[in-house]
Design a protein around this motif. Structure first.
Motif, mmCIF file in Angstrom:
data_model
loop_
_atom_site.group_PDB
_atom_site.id
_atom_site.type_symbol
_atom_site.label_atom_id
_atom_site.label_comp_id
_atom_site.label_asym_id
_atom_site.label_seq_id
_atom_site.Cartn_x
_atom_site.Cartn_y
_atom_site.Cartn_z
ATOM 1 N N UNK A 189 0.824 -1.208 0.000
ATOM 2 C CA UNK A 189 0.000 0.000 0.000
ATOM 3 C C UNK A 189 0.855 1.254 0.000
ATOM 4 N N UNK A 190 1.951 1.217 0.760
ATOM 5 C CA UNK A 190 2.828 2.387 0.849
ATOM 6 C C UNK A 190 3.459 2.689 -0.503
ATOM 7 N N UNK A 191 3.987 1.666 -1.158
ATOM 8 C CA UNK A 191 4.700 1.901 -2.412
ATOM 9 C C UNK A 191 3.731 2.223 -3.561
ATOM 10 N N UNK A 192 2.451 1.893 -3.365
ATOM 11 C CA UNK A 192 1.427 2.290 -4.342
ATOM 12 C C UNK A 192 0.850 3.667 -4.014
ATOM 13 N N UNK A 193 1.468 4.339 -3.047
ATOM 14 C CA UNK A 193 1.118 5.704 -2.670
ATOM 15 C C UNK A 193 -0.319 5.832 -2.159
ATOM 16 N N UNK A 194 -0.781 4.789 -1.470
ATOM 17 C CA UNK A 194 -2.090 4.840 -0.834
ATOM 18 C C UNK A 194 -1.944 5.457 0.557
ATOM 19 N N UNK A 195 -2.957 6.187 0.977
ATOM 20 C CA UNK A 195 -2.880 6.912 2.253
ATOM 21 C C UNK A 195 -2.604 5.960 3.410
ATOM 22 N N UNK A 196 -1.593 6.280 4.201
ATOM 23 C CA UNK A 196 -1.181 5.452 5.329
ATOM 24 C C UNK A 196 -0.737 6.357 6.479
ATOM 25 N N UNK A 197 -0.649 5.767 7.665
ATOM 26 C CA UNK A 197 -0.198 6.519 8.849
ATOM 27 C C UNK A 197 0.610 5.580 9.734
ATOM 28 N N UNK A 198 1.512 6.165 10.512
ATOM 29 C CA UNK A 198 2.357 5.360 11.390
ATOM 30 C C UNK A 198 2.692 6.149 12.647
ATOM 31 N N UNK A 199 3.302 5.470 13.608
ATOM 32 C CA UNK A 199 3.710 6.110 14.859
ATOM 33 C C UNK A 199 5.229 6.037 14.973
ATOM 34 N N UNK A 200 5.838 7.127 15.445
ATOM 35 C CA UNK A 200 7.271 7.116 15.724
ATOM 36 C C UNK A 200 7.474 7.499 17.188
ATOM 37 N N UNK A 201 8.424 6.819 17.839
ATOM 38 C CA UNK A 201 8.680 7.062 19.260
ATOM 39 C C UNK A 201 10.170 7.232 19.499
ATOM 40 N N UNK A 257 14.810 15.830 18.568
ATOM 41 C CA UNK A 257 15.414 16.121 17.263
ATOM 42 C C UNK A 257 15.376 14.886 16.364
ATOM 43 N N UNK A 258 15.571 13.714 16.952
ATOM 44 C CA UNK A 258 15.512 12.478 16.165
ATOM 45 C C UNK A 258 14.113 12.269 15.587
ATOM 46 N N UNK A 259 13.084 12.621 16.360
ATOM 47 C CA UNK A 259 11.712 12.529 15.851
ATOM 48 C C UNK A 259 11.493 13.502 14.698
ATOM 49 N N UNK A 260 12.035 14.711 14.843
ATOM 50 C CA UNK A 260 11.898 15.720 13.785
ATOM 51 C C UNK A 260 12.580 15.256 12.500
ATOM 52 N N UNK A 261 13.781 14.686 12.626
ATOM 53 C CA UNK A 261 14.500 14.181 11.460
ATOM 54 C C UNK A 261 13.703 13.066 10.783
ATOM 55 N N UNK A 262 13.150 12.161 11.574
ATOM 56 C CA UNK A 262 12.363 11.050 11.025
ATOM 57 C C UNK A 262 11.147 11.568 10.265
ATOM 58 N N UNK A 263 10.507 12.563 10.824
ATOM 59 C CA UNK A 263 9.351 13.160 10.161
ATOM 60 C C UNK A 263 9.763 13.815 8.841
ATOM 61 N N UNK A 264 10.890 14.506 8.830
ATOM 62 C CA UNK A 264 11.386 15.131 7.602
ATOM 63 C C UNK A 264 11.641 14.100 6.503
ATOM 64 N N UNK A 265 12.130 12.952 6.890
ATOM 65 C CA UNK A 265 12.489 11.914 5.923
ATOM 66 C C UNK A 265 11.251 11.282 5.298
ATOM 67 N N UNK A 266 10.231 11.009 6.097
ATOM 68 C CA UNK A 266 9.134 10.169 5.629
ATOM 69 C C UNK A 266 7.799 10.865 5.385
ATOM 70 N N UNK A 267 7.549 11.978 6.033
ATOM 71 C CA UNK A 267 6.204 12.569 5.981
ATOM 72 C C UNK A 267 5.846 13.061 4.583
ATOM 73 N N UNK A 268 4.603 12.815 4.192
ATOM 74 C CA UNK A 268 4.072 13.330 2.927
ATOM 75 C C UNK A 268 2.566 13.457 3.055
ATOM 76 N N UNK A 269 1.921 13.929 2.012
ATOM 77 C CA UNK A 269 0.466 14.059 2.074
ATOM 78 C C UNK A 269 -0.217 12.696 2.099
ATOM 79 N N UNK A 270 0.527 11.628 1.779
ATOM 80 C CA UNK A 270 -0.043 10.274 1.791
ATOM 81 C C UNK A 270 0.550 9.396 2.894
ATOM 82 N N UNK A 271 1.468 9.945 3.677
ATOM 83 C CA UNK A 271 2.073 9.152 4.759
ATOM 84 C C UNK A 271 2.214 10.047 5.981
#
Length: 328
Positions: free
Chosen positions: A148-160, A165-179
């Motif tokens: 689903x992710x690689x087909x660009x279908x809307x998804x959500x996840x949790x990061x802990x 700063x590590x959370x901010x970096x992770x968000x920068x790497x992965x966040x999009x309008x579909x993730x």
């Protein structure tokens, strides 16, 4: 005046399976250089020629900024190290990458694997701590099938993480309008949720294979949520973590049908397939996690998880699968 941090321009994805490929796809949208790492030399050479991971997504051409590597030297000076390898191999992989990890001590280790190390009964963050690696740790877990992710279908996840700063970096790497990502600080709770939901998926799969009905499966999942909350409270984690994407969200997805390897493993057990043969064909994290969780429960004796105990009796002690019906 506080100096602003530069945006990450290089990340390394460790693991070239389905989930590693999906993570590389996500990262390629936000990061200039994505290293796609595997020790399989021929696989990486082929990927660099075609930009296709034919073993998992033969119809998906990855972006040009995703480059395969099989030598550790190409991982140096990464802004993040994203691990998508089976948990039973994670310690060995981390040891092999120690030089690269220490070349970027501020770069987070983002663990995207779910489970518990069998031989030590440790969570993945505890393995990192035991190895005395200086990098901050982030746990990424949620209801995320790679397809689903690689087909660009809307998804959500949790990061802990304990490190903002590590959370901010992770968000920068992965966040999009579909993730979408939700950020929490409960590192232990998220790992427990993402590990034991695989066990419960085995149980729902067994129920499905026995044709116990949807009513039973719904009741089973309700009891599973209660047990997850009890386990987190016992470990001094936040029981509210169960309500996150990486908690009940991941539990629901993993218990939803045969796309889940753990569900299918349980279903085949109910159909009298040989358990040892099933585990040789595919990595079933719930099978290994079940052994470790049962060992922890037997050691601490502070919390009673009836579902876990019943599934253990079926999987490891050859009890008849129908005993699972006793839970109601």
């Amino acid at each position: 005046m506080k100096k602003s941090r530069k945006k990450v321009n290089k990340v390394s994805i460790i693991g070239a399976g389905a989930w590693g490929t999906a993570l590389a796809y996500l990262a390629s949208k936000n990061v200039e250089n994505v290293i796609f790492y595997s020790t399989d030399k021929e696989k990486i050479k082929e990927f660099n020629q075609t930009h296709i991971n034919k073993n998992y997504f033969p119809d998906v051409v990855m972006a040009d900024n995703v480059v395969g590597a099989y030598e550790n030297i190409y991982l140096a000076n990464s802004g993040a190290f994203i691990l998508a390898v089976p948990v039973q191999h994670l310690r060995r992989v981390l040891i092999s990458l120690e030089e690269a990890l220490k070349s970027s001590i501020l770069a987070p280790i983002i663990i995207c694997s779910k489970g518990i190390e069998n031989r030590s009964n440790k969570l993945m963050s505890q393995v990192v701590n035991e190895l005395k690696l200086p990098n901050p740790v982030v746990i990424l877990a949620g209801p995320n099938f790679a397809k689903d992710v690689i087909e660009n279908k809307a998804s959500a996840t949790t990061i802990a993480s304990y490190n903002q700063q590590a959370l901010t970096i992770t968000e920068e790497i992965f966040a999009s309008d579909k993730f979408k990502l939700e950020k929490i600080s409960d590192v232990i709770g998220l790992q427990i949720c993402s590990a034991i939901k695989n066990i419960y998926a085995i149980g729902v799969g067994i129920a499905n294979g026995l044709d116990l009905g949807e009513n039973f499966s719904a009741a089973f999942i309700k009891i599973a949520i209660n047990e997850m909350q009890s386990m987190l409270r016992y470990l001094n984690a936040d029981s509210q973590t169960v309500s996150t994407y990486g908690g009940v969200g991941d539990l629901f997805l993993t218990c939803s049908g045969p796309t889940s390897r753990n569900f299918e493993f349980g279903r085949l057990i109910a159909k009298d397939h040989n358990i040892k043969q099933l585990t040789k064909k595919k990595t079933v994290e719930g099978y290994y996690t079940l052994f470790s969780i049962k060992a922890l429960l037997d050691h601490y004796k502070g919390v009673e998880l009836q579902l876990i105990n019943l599934i253990y009796q079926i999987v490891y002690n050859n009890m008849p699968p129908l005993i699972i019906e006793k839970i109601i």
